[in-house]
Design an enzyme around this catalytic site. Structure first.
Site, PDB file in Angstrom:
ATOM      1  N   LYS A  64      37.055  71.438  31.543  1.00 53.53           N
ATOM      2  CA  LYS A  64      36.867  72.567  32.456  1.00 53.53           C
ATOM      3  C   LYS A  64      35.951  72.187  33.614  1.00 53.53           C
ATOM      4  O   LYS A  64      36.254  72.440  34.779  1.00 53.53           O
ATOM      5  CB  LYS A  64      36.310  73.769  31.693  1.00 53.53           C
ATOM      6  CG  LYS A  64      36.137  75.015  32.557  1.00 53.53           C
ATOM      7  CD  LYS A  64      35.728  76.219  31.722  1.00 53.53           C
ATOM      8  CE  LYS A  64      35.586  77.460  32.592  1.00 53.53           C
ATOM      9  NZ  LYS A  64      35.244  78.663  31.805  1.00 53.53           N
ATOM     10  N   GLU A 116      31.536  63.215  26.730  1.00 47.63           N
ATOM     11  CA  GLU A 116      32.440  62.614  25.745  1.00 47.63           C
ATOM     12  C   GLU A 116      33.801  62.316  26.364  1.00 47.63           C
ATOM     13  O   GLU A 116      34.365  61.226  26.195  1.00 47.63           O
ATOM     14  CB  GLU A 116      32.607  63.536  24.535  1.00 47.63           C
ATOM     15  CG  GLU A 116      31.336  63.870  23.793  1.00 47.63           C
ATOM     16  CD  GLU A 116      30.700  65.171  24.258  1.00 47.63           C
ATOM     17  OE1 GLU A 116      30.120  65.876  23.427  1.00 47.63           O
ATOM     18  OE2 GLU A 116      30.803  65.473  25.475  1.00 47.63           O
ATOM     19  N   GLY A 118      36.788  78.188  27.583  1.00 48.54           N
ATOM     20  CA  GLY A 118      37.411  76.995  27.030  1.00 48.54           C
ATOM     21  C   GLY A 118      38.166  77.249  25.739  1.00 48.54           C
ATOM     22  O   GLY A 118      39.276  76.747  25.542  1.00 48.54           O
ATOM     23  N   ARG A 119      37.608  78.058  24.853  1.00 47.80           N
ATOM     24  CA  ARG A 119      38.247  78.303  23.555  1.00 47.80           C
ATOM     25  C   ARG A 119      39.401  79.299  23.656  1.00 47.80           C
ATOM     26  O   ARG A 119      40.057  79.577  22.657  1.00 47.80           O
ATOM     27  CB  ARG A 119      37.206  78.780  22.551  1.00 47.80           C
ATOM     28  CG  ARG A 119      36.417  80.002  22.981  1.00 47.80           C
ATOM     29  CD  ARG A 119      35.165  80.171  22.126  1.00 47.80           C
ATOM     30  NE  ARG A 119      34.303  81.238  22.592  1.00 47.80           N
ATOM     31  CZ  ARG A 119      33.404  81.113  23.559  1.00 47.80           C
ATOM     32  NH1 ARG A 119      33.280  79.958  24.203  1.00 47.80           N
ATOM     33  NH2 ARG A 119      32.628  82.114  23.904  1.00 47.80           N
ATOM     34  N   GLU A 135      31.911  80.334  18.032  1.00 50.50           N
ATOM     35  CA  GLU A 135      31.351  80.057  19.351  1.00 50.50           C
ATOM     36  C   GLU A 135      31.253  81.342  20.161  1.00 50.50           C
ATOM     37  O   GLU A 135      30.398  81.471  21.044  1.00 50.50           O
ATOM     38  CB  GLU A 135      32.198  79.021  20.087  1.00 50.50           C
ATOM     39  CG  GLU A 135      31.513  78.424  21.313  1.00 50.50           C
ATOM     40  CD  GLU A 135      32.209  77.183  21.829  1.00 50.50           C
ATOM     41  OE1 GLU A 135      31.976  76.100  21.260  1.00 50.50           O
ATOM     42  OE2 GLU A 135      32.996  77.298  22.791  1.00 50.50           O
ATOM     43  N   HIS A 166      43.008  74.033  -5.366  1.00 53.23           N
ATOM     44  CA  HIS A 166      42.568  72.931  -6.215  1.00 53.23           C
ATOM     45  C   HIS A 166      41.243  72.357  -5.712  1.00 53.23           C
ATOM     46  O   HIS A 166      40.887  71.229  -6.074  1.00 53.23           O
ATOM     47  CB  HIS A 166      43.649  71.853  -6.260  1.00 53.23           C
ATOM     48  CG  HIS A 166      44.925  72.348  -6.862  1.00 53.23           C
ATOM     49  ND1 HIS A 166      45.176  72.318  -8.218  1.00 53.23           N
ATOM     50  CD2 HIS A 166      46.018  72.931  -6.302  1.00 53.23           C
ATOM     51  CE1 HIS A 166      46.361  72.828  -8.469  1.00 53.23           C
ATOM     52  NE2 HIS A 166      46.901  73.226  -7.318  1.00 53.23           N
ATOM     53  N   LYS A 188      24.121  69.783  24.518  1.00 54.33           N
ATOM     54  CA  LYS A 188      24.592  68.823  25.515  1.00 54.33           C
ATOM     55  C   LYS A 188      23.433  68.308  26.364  1.00 54.33           C
ATOM     56  O   LYS A 188      23.332  67.106  26.655  1.00 54.33           O
ATOM     57  CB  LYS A 188      25.631  69.479  26.423  1.00 54.33           C
ATOM     58  CG  LYS A 188      26.984  69.739  25.776  1.00 54.33           C
ATOM     59  CD  LYS A 188      27.923  70.368  26.807  1.00 54.33           C
ATOM     60  CE  LYS A 188      29.288  70.672  26.229  1.00 54.33           C
ATOM     61  NZ  LYS A 188      30.169  71.313  27.240  1.00 54.33           N
TER      62      LYS A 188
END
Length: 566
Positions: free
Chosen positions: A205, A211, A266-267, A352, A383, A511
């Protein structure tokens, strides 16, 4: 208004005390029509919320709480383009990405709907060129593989959707995802690809995420000497960003930059150009069907009365458990292999958004806000952690998600899968009483003393609440509706709890600290760091130094041995 001072809030607090001593078995026994009354049939799925610890009194007061929190005016403001993300002075317009905003809504002078449609047309043209083999690398060979470089919302949503829609794959171009700055992930993918036929999507964005840009630089280095840097960037790189100027400064050509906007969180961005990997994987028409399914849920959310509104009902039951009943976690349990990434996606989307402790008036919240979201595929979970769900003292509400139609043609598998889905929600609700356990043990031949000794370990209290979402078929349209359902649920939760759901200052803090610490890993003054961080960095430095000396010694020894043997 302080929501905790409303009549409905106080009434719900009192009802929560009563509900702790109520069992779901009794609620069903007292109301034969409960499953019918507490369920909704929508075009894409059935929502059964009858296995929730609610009765008519709780239901009425939850709806009243939503009205007192002004859910409907806040909803209308969102769709009207008002700046409801007030800490960042932005509107929340991701519904515009699927055509759910009126044509007259503008932001910074731009007509939102028209701008979105223009960018969608660019995406369509790009995908068609890619599928037709018209997009080539710098050596003239058609692109065969696309690698999406992004993190958070720039990869979780698109990757989750592509995994969910594998049955609908189109074309011969494979899509890969790299999110981790740990070079092992990028190296593992690149070793399987051909530099001449690989295209990189840099999805960020801000186009400043460390990263993502680190991975982009490494990808550029991997392309090596195929061509000049300028030509590599022009033929092997595409940017998806809300900051096109930074993408141009990186060296990506303007016609290879796809835009989204700062009013897209962003999400919540998979519906935008961030969804380009989806359009590549399932074709643009498949991507359009995904958007249409979400738009269908937008209409339902806008038009349905609160008592028949699926996102509202899911949000209110979540608030009921986390804030009033004291159940701080919520499990997402898909019974469909294709949805294996959905729990991780919803974990980001909800935590978030609503992992906040400050109310809209800037004060500390005096109550629990959003729950901890976790889960995995239901069959695998059975399980693994279902023992905890069934017999732990903790109560974890859950969402069971499945589909009527199978995504394959293997006989017998899907019936077993659905039987497990239905059985697990039933078992969590009903449990097994001591009397039933004792009767079973006696029938198995145990005497009274043996049965009494073993019985406590086999008792299941039940009374564990859940929703079940049963889709007719998992397809692009129904998946779009499902994801939008959760998006609007998250929005309603935030409105009721009086928090801002569309900022993420906690993410920004981490960040910033990482950027400041990175240069200090090699050298630098640590006097202003806390004792733990200082010790960790000193250990890192010392270990790196020892390793480097050992490697130098090994090289020297190898050189000496080679000289001697030579």
């Amino acid at each position: 208004m302080d929501i905790t001072q409303t009549q409905s809030w106080r009434q719900l607090q009192a009802l929560a005390e009563q509900m702790h001593s109520t069992h779901l078995r009794d609620l069903f026994a007292d109301d034969p029509a409960r499953a019918q009354r507490y369920s909704l049939e929508l075009p894409s799925f059935l929502l059964d919320y009858s296995k929730n610890l609610i009765d008519d009194g709780v239901f009425v007061n939850l709806l009243q709480l939503a009205r007192e929190a002004e859910v409907e005016p806040w909803r209308d403001s969102m769709f009207a383009g008002a700046s409801i993300n007030r800490t960042e002075d932005r509107p929340v317009l991701h519904p515009a990405l699927r055509g759910s905003i009126a044509a007259e809504v503008r932001w910074n002078g731009e007509p939102v709907a028209a701008t979105v449609q223009a960018e969608l047309q660019r995406l369509k043209e790009f995908v068609n060129l890619l599928h037709n083999g018209a997009l080539t690398g710098c050596t003239g060979k058609p692109v065969t593989d696309v690698v999406n470089l992004g993190v958070g919302g720039s990869h979780l949503g698109p990757q989750m959707v592509i995994e969910a829609l594998r049955e609908y794959r189109k074309g011969a171009v494979d899509v890969h995802f790299v999110s981790n700055v740990d070079g092992a992930q990028l190296a593992d993918i690149l070793q399987r690809l051909n530099p001449e036929t690989t295209l990189f999507l840099v999805s960020s964005k801000t186009f400043s995420t460390a990263e993502t840009l680190t991975n982009a630089q490494s990808a550029l280095g991997w392309l090596g000497s195929l061509a000049s840097r300028e030509e590599l960037l022009s033929r092997h790189f595409v940017a998806v960003t809300a900051s096109p100027g930074r993408a141009r400064a990186f060296g990506i050509e303007a016609e290879r930059i796809f835009r989204f906007w700062d009013w897209v969180g962003g999400r919540f961005s998979l519906w935008s150009a961030i969804g380009l990997p989806v359009a590549i994987a399932v074709g643009f028409e498949g991507f359009r069907a995904l958007l249409d399914g979400a738009a269908e849920m937008d209409r339902h959310f806008r038009e349905a009365p609160l008592e028949q509104n699926a996102p509202v009902l899911m949000a209110l039951t979540s608030v009921w458990y986390c804030t009033f009943m004291g159940y701080p976690a919520h499990a997402v349990l898909p019974y469909d292999q294709a949805l294996h990434m959905l729990p991780a996606y919803l974990q980001q989307a909800e935590m978030e958004s609503n992992g906040k402790s400050t109310t809209r008036n800037g004060e500390e919240a005096a109550y629990a806000t959003g729950p901890l979201i976790w889960g995995q595929l239901g069959i695998n979970g059975q399980h693994a952690f279902y023992q905890y769900l069934h017999q732990s003292p903790a109560v974890v509400p859950a969402d069971f998600i499945g589909s009527v139609a199978a995504g394959h043609e293997l006989e017998g598998h899907h019936e077993i899968l659905l039987a497990n889905l239905f059985a697990q929600s039933q078992a969590l609700m009903q449990g097994v009483s001591r009397e039933a356990v004792m009767a079973d043990l006696r029938a198995r031949g145990l005497d009274e003393a043996e049965a009494a000794a073993l019985a406590p370990f086999k008792v299941h209290r039940g009374n564990r609440p859940s929703n079940t979402i049963l889709m007719k078929k998992l397809c692009p349209h129904s998946l779009g509706a499902l994801v939008a359902l959760y998006e609007h649920k998250i929005f309603v939760q935030g409105v009721v709890l009086q928090i801002y759901s569309f900022d993420q200052w906690g993410v920004e803090l981490g960040k910033g600290l990482a950027s400041a610490l990175q240069p200090k890993l090699g050298s630098g003054d640590l006097s202003e760091e806390d004792a733990s961080t200082t010790r960790l960095i000193e250990y890192y430095r010392r270990t790196v130094a020892v390793t480097a000396k050992a490697e130098e010694a090994a090289k020297a020894e190898a050189a000496t041995r080679a000289e001697f043997t030579g």
